[in-house]
Design an enzyme around this catalytic site. Structure first.
Site, short mmCIF file in Angstrom:
data_model
loop_
_atom_site.label_atom_id
_atom_site.label_comp_id
_atom_site.label_asym_id
_atom_site.label_seq_id
_atom_site.Cartn_x
_atom_site.Cartn_y
_atom_site.Cartn_z
N GLU A 84 -5.38 -5.21 10.52
CA GLU A 84 -4.43 -4.12 10.71
C GLU A 84 -4.72 -3.41 12.03
O GLU A 84 -5.55 -2.48 12.07
CB GLU A 84 -4.53 -3.12 9.56
CG GLU A 84 -4.20 -3.71 8.21
CD GLU A 84 -3.60 -2.66 7.27
OE1 GLU A 84 -2.49 -2.87 6.82
OE2 GLU A 84 -4.24 -1.62 7.05
N GLY A 127 2.20 2.26 10.66
CA GLY A 127 3.10 3.40 10.48
C GLY A 127 3.80 3.84 11.76
O GLY A 127 4.40 4.90 11.81
N ASN A 153 0.88 -1.17 0.00
CA ASN A 153 0.00 0.00 0.00
C ASN A 153 0.91 1.23 0.00
O ASN A 153 1.50 1.56 1.02
CB ASN A 153 -0.88 -0.03 1.26
CG ASN A 153 -1.66 1.26 1.44
OD1 ASN A 153 -1.77 2.07 0.52
ND2 ASN A 153 -2.21 1.45 2.64
N TRP A 154 1.02 1.86 -1.15
CA TRP A 154 1.96 2.99 -1.28
C TRP A 154 1.42 4.26 -0.63
O TRP A 154 2.13 5.25 -0.51
CB TRP A 154 2.26 3.27 -2.76
CG TRP A 154 3.04 2.21 -3.47
CD1 TRP A 154 3.41 0.97 -3.00
CD2 TRP A 154 3.57 2.28 -4.80
NE1 TRP A 154 4.11 0.27 -3.95
CE2 TRP A 154 4.23 1.06 -5.07
CE3 TRP A 154 3.54 3.25 -5.80
CZ2 TRP A 154 4.86 0.80 -6.29
CZ3 TRP A 154 4.15 3.00 -7.02
CH2 TRP A 154 4.82 1.77 -7.25
N LYS A 155 0.15 4.26 -0.27
CA LYS A 155 -0.51 5.46 0.28
C LYS A 155 -0.32 6.64 -0.68
O LYS A 155 -0.25 6.41 -1.89
CB LYS A 155 0.01 5.77 1.69
CG LYS A 155 -0.01 4.53 2.58
CD LYS A 155 0.11 4.86 4.03
CE LYS A 155 0.26 3.57 4.81
NZ LYS A 155 0.01 3.72 6.22
N GLY A 158 2.85 -1.18 4.27
CA GLY A 158 2.88 0.26 3.97
C GLY A 158 4.30 0.72 3.73
O GLY A 158 4.85 0.59 2.64
N GLY A 159 4.93 1.27 4.77
CA GLY A 159 6.27 1.85 4.66
C GLY A 159 7.27 0.98 3.91
O GLY A 159 7.98 1.46 3.01
N HIS A 189 -9.50 0.98 4.88
CA HIS A 189 -8.22 1.21 5.56
C HIS A 189 -8.47 2.14 6.75
O HIS A 189 -9.31 3.04 6.68
CB HIS A 189 -7.21 1.83 4.59
CG HIS A 189 -5.83 1.85 5.15
ND1 HIS A 189 -5.41 2.81 6.04
CD2 HIS A 189 -4.78 1.01 4.98
CE1 HIS A 189 -4.15 2.56 6.38
NE2 HIS A 189 -3.74 1.47 5.75
N GLU A 206 -6.91 4.56 7.87
CA GLU A 206 -6.74 6.00 7.60
C GLU A 206 -8.01 6.57 6.96
O GLU A 206 -8.38 7.71 7.22
CB GLU A 206 -5.50 6.22 6.71
CG GLU A 206 -4.22 6.06 7.52
CD GLU A 206 -3.00 5.60 6.73
OE1 GLU A 206 -3.00 5.68 5.49
OE2 GLU A 206 -2.04 5.14 7.38
N SER A 247 3.35 -2.15 10.30
CA SER A 247 4.81 -2.13 10.47
C SER A 247 5.46 -3.48 10.15
O SER A 247 6.47 -3.83 10.77
CB SER A 247 5.18 -1.65 11.87
OG SER A 247 4.69 -0.34 12.09
#
Ligand code: PEP
Length: 257
Positions: free
Chosen positions: A170, A176, A9-11, A237-238, A98, A100, A216
């Site tokens: 999640e 994150g 997930n590149w956001k 993610g990251g 998600h 967010e 993470s």
């Protein structure tokens, strides 16, 4: 045998240049031995078509997904994008619910449910995110929250359609933050989710549904997480923004299952 699925997930990262660089880093790291792992990347909307054409030109088995969609197909929904448009741009998957989007854009289980139904009826495979906040965990409400999210999001989704659905557990406190859930905590929630899927759809669907862990996950902790019996992959993610880290997680997944 359950699917093993690693998805990035590149956001809101991935301009056209960055997409070219990142895909350029993924392609040479792809190995034929990864064939047992389903792999996808979810760039921002504007980079989806580029990512799809770069990956298909190189014949690499990495699919493309989107990070969100709307439930309607067209009309006066300024700023939104439909599931058909995403399919047209080259998407196979779409992330829905998600944390967010739930927190920043106030998305409810009811709205997420509509998006899932729209995705499924237009040939997109939804990755449905669920997870508790730190406060909910402290109050020992984790399972209650997961139950409410699963039941709300999967309303009217049939057992047949569940074959196209991936669940991503999640925990919000792990996203994150660098605070990964311990393998035991993650396994506990994954096993709960699978038992709830069994209650809703029966054993066959529960045994087959792919449940990713997200929060993470990186090249150092992936092995322990992916060795848990109910963890079937990762939503990353990251670490998905670094080609070496992402493909190391894919390699670990290809050896873990
Ligand atoms: C995510 O946003 O889905 C996620 C898991 O992020 P990170 O890996 O950075 O925690």
């Amino acid at each position: 045998m359950r699917r093993t699925f690693i998805c990035g997930n590149w956001k809101m990262n991935g301009s056209l240049d960055e997409t070219m660089n990142l895909i350029g880093g993924l392609v040479p790291r792809y190995q034929d031995s990864f064939v047992n792992v389903e792999i996808a990347v979810c760039p921002p909307f504007t980079s989806i078509a580029l990512a799809h054409s770069l990956l298909s030109d190189r014949g690499v088995r990495i699919a493309v997904g989107a990070q969100n969609c709307h439930d309607q197909q067209k009309g006066a929904y300024t700023g939104e994008i439909s599931t058909r448009m995403l399919v047209e741009a080259g998407c196979t998957y779409v992330i829905v619910g998600h944390s967010e989007r739930r927190a920043i854009f106030s998305e409810t289980n009811e709205f997420i449910n509509k998006k899932i139904l729209a995705a499924l009826s237009n040939g997109l495979k939804p990755i449905v995110c669920v997870g508790e906040t730190h406060e909910e965990r402290e109050l020992q409400r984790t399972f209650e929250v997961l139950l409410e999210q699963l039941r709300g999001c999967l309303r009217d989704v049939t057992a047949q359609q569940m074959h196209q659905v991936t669940i991503a557990y999640e925990p919000v406190w792990a996203i994150g933050t660098g605070k990964t859930a311990t393998p035991e905590i993650a396994q506990d929630s994954h096993s709960f989710i699978r038992s709830e899927i069994e209650a809703l759809y029966g054993k066959e669907v529960a045994n087959n549904v792919c449940i990713q862990y997200g929060g993470s996950m990186n090249a150092s902790n992936a092995e322990q997480l992916l060795h848990q019996p109910d963890i079937d992959g990762g939503l990353i993610g990251g670490a998905a923004l670094d080609a070496e880290s992402f493909m190391t997680i894919v390699r670990i997944a290809s050896q873990a299952h």
